[in-house]
Write an enzyme that holds these catalytic residues in place. Sequence first.
Site, short mmCIF file in Angstrom:
data_model
loop_
_atom_site.label_atom_id
_atom_site.label_comp_id
_atom_site.label_asym_id
_atom_site.label_seq_id
_atom_site.Cartn_x
_atom_site.Cartn_y
_atom_site.Cartn_z
N LYS A 1 0.81 -1.22 0.00
CA LYS A 1 0.00 0.00 0.00
C LYS A 1 0.85 1.28 0.00
O LYS A 1 0.39 2.32 -0.46
CB LYS A 1 -0.98 -0.03 1.19
CG LYS A 1 -2.02 -1.15 1.01
CD LYS A 1 -2.78 -1.44 2.29
CE LYS A 1 -4.05 -0.65 2.35
NZ LYS A 1 -4.87 -1.05 3.54
N GLY B 1 -8.55 -6.57 3.97
CA GLY B 1 -9.74 -7.12 4.63
C GLY B 1 -10.12 -6.34 5.89
O GLY B 1 -10.72 -6.90 6.80
N GLY B 2 -9.76 -5.05 5.93
CA GLY B 2 -10.12 -4.21 7.09
C GLY B 2 -9.20 -4.42 8.29
O GLY B 2 -9.39 -3.80 9.33
N LYS C 1 -3.61 10.67 7.40
CA LYS C 1 -4.53 11.50 8.15
C LYS C 1 -5.89 10.79 8.15
O LYS C 1 -6.26 10.16 7.17
CB LYS C 1 -4.66 12.86 7.45
CG LYS C 1 -5.49 13.86 8.22
CD LYS C 1 -5.47 15.20 7.49
CE LYS C 1 -6.27 16.23 8.27
NZ LYS C 1 -5.67 16.49 9.60
N ARG D 1 -7.64 -7.64 -8.05
CA ARG D 1 -8.41 -8.87 -8.16
C ARG D 1 -9.87 -8.53 -8.42
O ARG D 1 -10.25 -7.36 -8.39
CB ARG D 1 -8.31 -9.64 -6.85
CG ARG D 1 -8.73 -8.74 -5.67
CD ARG D 1 -8.86 -9.47 -4.37
NE ARG D 1 -8.92 -8.58 -3.23
CZ ARG D 1 -10.04 -8.06 -2.72
NH1 ARG D 1 -11.21 -8.31 -3.26
NH2 ARG D 1 -9.99 -7.28 -1.66
N ARG E 1 -24.61 -7.96 1.43
CA ARG E 1 -23.83 -9.16 1.76
C ARG E 1 -24.61 -9.98 2.77
O ARG E 1 -24.94 -9.47 3.86
CB ARG E 1 -22.46 -8.78 2.34
CG ARG E 1 -21.57 -8.10 1.33
CD ARG E 1 -20.12 -8.07 1.81
NE ARG E 1 -19.33 -7.20 0.96
CZ ARG E 1 -18.00 -7.22 0.91
NH1 ARG E 1 -17.33 -8.06 1.67
NH2 ARG E 1 -17.36 -6.40 0.11
#
Length: 460
Positions: A117, A165-166, A202, A293, A339
Site C-alpha cells: 500500500k 480485509g479491514g 490522516k 483482483r 452481503r
Amino acid sequence: MSISSILVANRGEIAVRIIRAAQALGIRTVQVHSAADRDMLAVKLADQAVEIGPPSAAKSYLNIEAVLKAARETGVDAVHPGYGFLSENATFAKAVEDAGLIFIGPRHDAISLLGDKVEARKVASRAGVPTVPGSNGRIDDIAAAREIVEEIGFPVMIKAAAGGGGRGIRIAESMEDFERHFPQASAEALAAFGDGGLYVEKVITRARHVEVQILGDGRNAIHCFERECSLQRRRQKVWEEAPSFRLPESVRKALCESAVALAREVGYRGAGTVEYLYDDETGAFYFIEVNTRIQVEHPVTEMITGIDLVQEMIRIAGGAELSIRQEDVVIRGHAIECRINAEDPMRGFLPGPGLVEALGVPEGDGVRFDTMLYDGYQVPPFYDSLLGKLIVWGESRDHCLDRLGEALDNFEIRGLATTIPLHKALASDPSVAAGDVHTRFLEPWLETEFKAFVASKEVA
Ligand code: ADP
Ligand code: ADP
Ligand code: MG
C-alpha cells in the site's frame, strides 16, 4: 493463447461465480477444495473436483504447492484465484506462471507493486492521483514518525503496508496514543501479513468510500464507473451500490479518469479496483489503495453496465485485447448489493454456521442472488461467513430500494441466523434512502436505529 480449462483456487460463492462465467465461455472447470468442502456447490457444478487438503485454509486453499499439484495433474491451462486466499499473493501468481500456466489476474510484478500500500501510494502520486495526506514511505522508527505525524495532525491512522480485509489499521488520537500503538501495530502486522511495515495517513473524518472498477489488457485501460461502499462495519463492506449517489458529474469524471491514469501508469492487465475516500463537503477525493483482483461487490457494476467482469478477465488473461471501448461503457439504472453473512446481527454479529433447512430465494426482474447455498447444505465453520449476495437492479435508486425491500421480504434462509434483518432495516432507513451516509455511519446506527427497529418488530 485462448484458455480452454480453468482451475478455481477458491471456494464459496465466488467459486460458483467463476464456474458459471467459464461455462458460458465453453471452458472446462476444475474445482479444488478442502476436506470440509466436499459438499460445496462449486464442487457439484465443476467438471472435475480435486481435494487438496484438510479443513484448515493454511493447509488447503492457501497451500501453493497443493494447488499447483492439482493444476498439473488435471492439465488445466489457467488458474482463477477469486478474492481473498491467494488472489493477491505475488509469489503464487509467479509460481503459476513459472509452471507454464496462466494466472487470471495482473502480472505478478504488478501485484507486488500495488499490493504494497505504500508503493501503491507512490504510483498514484506519479499518475497525478491525489492521495490521503500521510507519510511518503514506510515509517521505520518512532523518532522519524513524530515529525511526520505532527505535520499531518491528529487523528492519524497507522496502517500496515501489507494489510487487507479491514485488518491492520489503528487510529491514534494523540502522540501518546501513537507511541503506544506503533510498536504493537508493527508486531501485529508482522504476525498477520508476514510484513511489519507501517505507514500513516490522516484520518478523513467524514468520508465516503467510493471505488472505481478498472479493466486493462496491458496496453489499454478503461473504467466501468464507480461503486459506493460507505456502509461498513469494522472497515468491512456490508452493502454496496453502483453508481455512487450525490456525486457531481464533474467529480465522477475526475475520479474515474484518475483510476484509468493509475492503471495506465503500470500497464495494468486484468480487472482491478482503485479505492478512494471522498469528502462530500469539499468534493475532494483521495486514493487509498488498489485491489488487484475481482471484488466481492463486482456484481453491482455488472448490473448497471451489462459487462460480465469475470468473463472479461478470463478473456484478457487468454491474451485477448479489451473488447469494450470506453465510450461504450454507459450507466443504466442503479444496483444495490447486500452481503448475506452467517452472522446474527441481533447478537453482536455472532457467526453461526449450520444446516440450511429451507431456502426461499426472491425472484423477479432485476433480482440476482450469487450464492454457495442450496437446500440441505451444511455451512462449514472454518471460513469466511459470506453465504451469498443479494443484488437488485432498478431504473433509479428509489426504484432499486423499493425492489430491494420487496426482495428482502421474500427472502428466507431457515436453519441459521443471517444478516437479512440488518438489510431489511437498512433498506427502510431514511438516511440510507437520502444517501446521507459515510464510513462511520453504520456502527453507531447499529446501536441506536437498528436496536429500535428490532424492538419494534418484537412488539409487532
Ligand atoms: P472487497 O475488497 O472485494 O470488497 P473484502 O475486503 O471483504 O472484499 O475482502 C474479500 C475477501 O478477502 C474477504 O474474505 C477478506 O477477509 C479477504 N481479504 C482481503 N484482503 C485480505 C488480506 N490481505 N489478507 C487476508 N484476507 C484478505
Ligand atoms: P483494506 O486494505 O483493509 O481494505 P483500506 O485502506 O482500503 O484497507 O481501508 C479500509 C477502510 O478503512 C476504508 O474503506 C475506510 O472506511 C477506512 N479508512 C482507510 N483509510 C482511512 C483514512 N485515511 N481516513 C478515514 N478512514 C479510512
Ligand atoms: Mg480496501
